[in-house]
Design an enzyme around this catalytic site. Structure first.
Site, PDB file in Angstrom:
ATOM      1  N   ARG A 261       6.528   3.295  -5.407  1.00 43.22           N
ATOM      2  CA  ARG A 261       5.982   4.327  -4.534  1.00 43.22           C
ATOM      3  C   ARG A 261       6.890   5.551  -4.520  1.00 43.22           C
ATOM      4  O   ARG A 261       8.105   5.418  -4.429  1.00 43.22           O
ATOM      5  CB  ARG A 261       5.823   3.797  -3.103  1.00 43.22           C
ATOM      6  N   ARG A 276      13.706   1.457   2.342  1.00 47.38           N
ATOM      7  CA  ARG A 276      12.672   2.267   1.706  1.00 47.38           C
ATOM      8  C   ARG A 276      13.104   2.640   0.293  1.00 47.38           C
ATOM      9  O   ARG A 276      13.883   3.563   0.098  1.00 47.38           O
ATOM     10  CB  ARG A 276      12.422   3.523   2.550  1.00 47.38           C
ATOM     11  N   GLU A 348       8.688  -3.115  10.042  1.00 46.11           N
ATOM     12  CA  GLU A 348       7.544  -3.653   9.309  1.00 46.11           C
ATOM     13  C   GLU A 348       7.985  -4.410   8.060  1.00 46.11           C
ATOM     14  O   GLU A 348       8.813  -3.934   7.290  1.00 46.11           O
ATOM     15  CB  GLU A 348       6.621  -2.500   8.894  1.00 46.11           C
ATOM     16  N   SER A 351       1.853  -6.449   6.233  1.00 44.36           N
ATOM     17  CA  SER A 351       0.715  -5.733   6.792  1.00 44.36           C
ATOM     18  C   SER A 351      -0.536  -6.389   6.244  1.00 44.36           C
ATOM     19  O   SER A 351      -0.701  -6.487   5.044  1.00 44.36           O
ATOM     20  CB  SER A 351       0.807  -4.269   6.347  1.00 44.36           C
ATOM     21  N   ARG A 388      12.826  -6.228   2.014  1.00 42.97           N
ATOM     22  CA  ARG A 388      13.019  -6.224   3.468  1.00 42.97           C
ATOM     23  C   ARG A 388      13.298  -7.632   3.995  1.00 42.97           C
ATOM     24  O   ARG A 388      14.020  -7.804   4.975  1.00 42.97           O
ATOM     25  CB  ARG A 388      11.800  -5.610   4.157  1.00 42.97           C
TER      26      ARG A 388
END
Length: 415
Positions: A261, A276, A348, A351, A388
């Site tokens: 990403r 990130r 987070e 999801s 994560r």
RNA sequence: CGGGAGAUGGCAGAGCGGUUGAAUGCACUGGUCUUGAAAACCAGCGAGGGUCAUACCUCCGGGAGUUCGAAUCUCCCUCUCCCGGCCA
């Protein structure tokens, strides 16, 4: 893509629901008008075509009977011009319509709370108590300040910022996590697939990343191919343009892939550490289901991800996203946030979303329901993001002396 | 990257420029027969749009062209397969 017929027939209801996603009402109005326009223009075109077809069929008959065909030919010629012109009208309208329609997000479920951002999300439940330390827990980069586990500097050297290198036990832990998760998911009825990390435009369009979010993707130069931002893209698109049989549903799959990403909109956010990154590993859950069973499958996926964290001994909470925080293609999303003691907050890590028929309509994934073909519902959820999870293990399992314990369930994967 | 072949319905596989949305076989679905099954026989069986339902329109890898008319002819693109080179 949203259902244009529903928009035409139940404009008020649909636009009311889309308000939760802060959509410009004028845009919807335009969409409705254009789609009705298109219907009208297309009807006219089809009449012309029907006429042309009928007359064309007379041609060989006239010839056989020795009749004069000059008159017929001139009629056909004239009609042809009208058709060509009308085709252009329809084509332009279609282009305009699809441009608008592809940019309209999914309709949120009734259960989705109103709200504009993260603040308005609703906590559903907490699982496991947050750990109590008799010392001040560190953030993962402080825990590993000499970069024995995660080498940020060399990641940057190799590529650029937001890339990193895992070393030693961290590299092994990453591998252990992937294996553990895939095995766990298989035990919950998800079949494992291994898919390409590069996808074409049709695939990205099918799951909704294109055309609207091209800026978030790494594109391969001169190829019309993209690095996948999530396994959801290749795994869901496995079934693009297919008609499934009712008895093979639900299809439940799990897959490990790297994800890429650009994080274009997140400049300056989480620049430290491994929260990130431009590239990260993720084990994904994807399901295709009949509409009437998709809520059940959603719950299965959510509990699968939550139980995985529980098995790892990581405290977490489930959060129902509000309309404003909901992703483009999702009708409903529940995030799972893991406790990071170093940051003293939940972050987070997973999801789970039900897109209903939004992706299926774009990607044309259907199933035979008796005689009819119906759109399936597609669902996706991170089993867990590996990076994560690695951080969460580090921070939650840290000891006073700075060493890190290994969660019990991972031990057999670390031998 | 160089040379050759091809792309048609779930699969296999026909298809003269004019009722071809497409023969045939297999698969599938329903029926007859049977205690049941198999076999046999009969019927149905691509998709999208449109309609209350019909009509009707579109689609034979994608795009452009020739023609009154194209799955059938021409051009471009993409993909697949075989041969050679390179290489995990």
């Amino acid at each position: 893509m949203i259902d244009l017929k529903a928009l035409q027939n139940n404009f008020e209801a649909v636009s009311q629901k889309l308000k939760k996603k802060k959509i410009d009402a004028a845009l919807l109005e335009l969409l409705k008008e254009e789609s009705l326009q298109l219907k009208e223009k297309r009807n006219l075109l089809e009449q012309l075509q029907a006429d042309q077809n009928a007359k064309s069929k007379l041609f060989p008959i006239y010839k056989k009977e020795g009749k004069d065909i000059a008159e017929l030919k001139s009629q056909l010629d004239q009609n042809k011009e009208k058709i060509t012109a009308q085709q252009e009208v329809v084509r332009l309208l279609e282009e305009k319509l699809s441009e608008i329609a592809l940019g309209v997000p999914n309709i949120p479920d009734d259960s989705v709370p109103e709200g504009s951002d993260e603040e308005d999300n609703i906590e559903l439940k907490k699982v496991l108590d947050t750990p109590v330390f008799d010392f001040a827990p560190k953030e993962h980069w402080d825990l590993d300040s000499n970069q024995e586990w995660i080498d940020f500097e060399r990641g940057v050297k190799l590529t650029k910022s937001r890339f990193s290198v895992l070393k030693n036990d961290a590299a092994r832990l990453e591998r252990a996590l992937v294996n553990f998760m895939l095995d766990f998911n298989r035990s919950r009825g998800f079949d494992e697939v291994s898919v390409p990390f590069i996808a074409n435009q049709d695939s990205l369009k099918g799951t909704g990343q294109l055309p609207k979010f091209e800026d978030d993707l790494f594109k391969i130069e001169g190829e019309n191919l993209y690095l996948i931002p999530t396994a959801e893209v290749p795994v869901t698109n496995l079934f693009r343009d297919e008609i499934l049989t009712a008895d093979e549903l639900p299809i439940k799959l799990t897959s490990y892939t790297a994800c890429f990403r650009k994080e274009a909109g997140s400049a300056g956010r989480d620049t430290r550490g491994m929260i990130r990154q431009h590239q990260f590993g993720k084990v994904e859950l994807v399901a295709l289901a009949k509409p009437e069973e998709s809520d059940q499958v959603f719950d299965d996926m959510l509990s699968c991800a939550s139980d995985l964290l529980t098995a790892l001994g990581l405290p977490h909470r489930l959060v129902m996203l509000c309309g404003g925080d909901l992703g483009f293609g999702a009708a409903k999303t529940v995030d799972i946030e893991v406790w990071l003691p170093g940051q003293n907050r939940y972050r987070e890590i997973s999801s789970v979303s039900n897109t209903r028929d939004f992706q299926a309509r774009r990607a044309m994934i259907r199933y035979k329901d008796g005689k009819k073909n119906r759109l399936v519902h597609t669902l996706n959820g991170s089993s867990l993001a590996i990076g994560r999870t690695l951080i969460a293990v580090m921070e939650n399992y840290q000891k006073r002396d700075g060493t890190i314990a290994i969660p019990e369930v991972l031990k057999k994967y670390m031998q």
